[in-house]
Design an enzyme around this catalytic site. Structure first.
Site, PDB file in Angstrom:
ATOM      1  N   LYS A 144     -37.098  -8.835  72.100  1.00 45.35           N
ATOM      2  CA  LYS A 144     -37.253  -7.396  72.397  1.00 45.35           C
ATOM      3  C   LYS A 144     -38.131  -7.202  73.623  1.00 45.35           C
ATOM      4  CE  LYS A 144     -41.714  -6.628  71.322  1.00 45.35           C
ATOM      5  NZ  LYS A 144     -42.647  -6.555  72.377  1.00 45.35           N
ATOM      6  N   ASP A 198     -43.449  -5.794  64.614  1.00 40.24           N
ATOM      7  CA  ASP A 198     -42.165  -5.761  65.329  1.00 40.24           C
ATOM      8  C   ASP A 198     -40.994  -6.236  64.466  1.00 40.24           C
ATOM      9  OD1 ASP A 198     -43.540  -5.091  67.663  1.00 40.24           O
ATOM     10  OD2 ASP A 198     -43.715  -7.179  68.301  1.00 40.24           O
TER      11      ASP A 198
END
Ligand code: C5P
Length: 317
Positions: free
Chosen positions: A28, A155
């Site tokens: 990401k 996350d």
């Protein structure tokens, strides 16, 4: 929690997958990483837009009589494969939640750099949840997996979902960004060595206390509007990361990397998460290839890779 009923090992084998389960999980970047004040629990309140890009780790899960982990690729020999590894912690967390035995032979093929600001460890935890859920036939919903994921790292829930999504709270509360499908082309400049995420947050607090951090990013509205316009120039201008100042203090050489990306024709560039990876937005795929070559020639990174986004989160392949 599900019911207290625990299948015995034979029952678990009947319910689960017999062959290997292979899961692919992306890295990401944060298109907007707004960092708020330090909370009482030691985390910072975030206002972020996550974006999953096409650099993937792959986790294969096979039946086993114990829980074991092996790996190849990025970080082999550096990453601990014991109980401290997020993959092992994820497998235990899922087994505990679903009331099954945490038995699997796991193998990681790693392409996401360690401590690079691309959430590689969190990605692997997300992959472990999805892989073991299939291997063990526990059949949890994405929402249940995201709930377990949140305890493993801020996350991790996003890496189960993937795509482009809003993150609030400490980053674990994720909701998808609805935008017409657009593919964005990135150049990912990977540095030698990693940076510590907790240290980057501490450095930002210190800079803010000293009055020497840049102004906080504030609202994500500009970034969301830029995503809707589907123009890479507009998106490039809206990229931002409150942790970037801290990463630049910890690794001053990143200033040269960011400058080289711009000089090579990137539309915009930022430090990814807590760094030291830098990501650059390119006008198209061909431009991204050209910029990657220029960055490598300029010797401002260990390696430059092209990637596109958004891509799906952790999925069985
Ligand atoms: O959630 P995760 O374990 O990935 O976070 C790693 C570290 O990063 C935390 O221990 C904390 O120091 C810092 N962090 C933070 N605020 C957040 C997310 C992470 O301060 N929202």
């Amino acid at each position: 929690m599900t019911e207290a009923w625990r299948p015995d090992e034979d029952e678990q084998r009947r319910r689960g997958a017999s062959g290997p389960v292979r899961v692919r999980v992306p890295a990401k970047v944060n298109l907007h990483l707004g960092v708020g004040p330090l909370r009482r629990d030691g985390y910072h309140e975030l206002n972020t837009v996550y974006h999953a890009i096409s650099i993937f780790d792959e986790l294969t899960a096979r039946r086993g009589d114990t829980l074991s982990l092996t790996m190849e690729g990025e970080g082999t020999g550096e990453l601990a494969l014991d109980d401290s590894n997020l993959i092992i912690r994820a497998a235990h967390a899922l087994a505990g939640y679903a009331g099954v035995l945490p038995h699997a032979r796991l193998h990681l093929r790693k392409q996401i750099p360690l401590a690079g600001g691309l959430a590689g460890g969190s990605a692997d935890a997300a992959a472990a949840l999805v892989a073991c859920d299939t291997l063990w036939g526990t059949g949890l919903s994405r929402e249940e997996l995201a709930e377990i994921a949140a305890d493993l790292g801020s996350d991790v829930p996003f890496l189960i979902h993937g795509g482009t999504a809003l993150g609030t709270g400490r980053g674990e509360a994720v909701s998808p960004v609805l935008a017409r499908p657009t593919t964005w082309h990135w150049v990912v400049a990977i540095a030698d060595g990693g940076l510590s995420t907790p240290q980057a947050y501490r450095e930002l607090d210190r800079l803010r206390e000293a009055g020497s951090a840049g102004p906080p990013l504030g609202s994500i509205d500009g970034l969301l509007a830029a995503l809707r316009q589907r123009d890479p120039r507009v998106l490039a201008a809206a990229l931002g990361n409150d942790l970037q100042d801290a990463a630049l203090v910890m690794r001053p050489a990143l200033a040269a990397t960011l400058k080289a990306g711009e000089a090579a024709g990137a539309l915009g560039g930022i430090v990814s998460g807590s760094g030291p990876t830098c990501v650059f937005l390119a006008a198209d795929a061909a431009d991204a290839e050209r910029i990657a070559v220029e960055l490598e020639n300029a010797q401002v990174c260990r390696e430059a890779r092209v990637a596109h986004g958004p891509v799906l989160g952790a999925r069985v392949t």
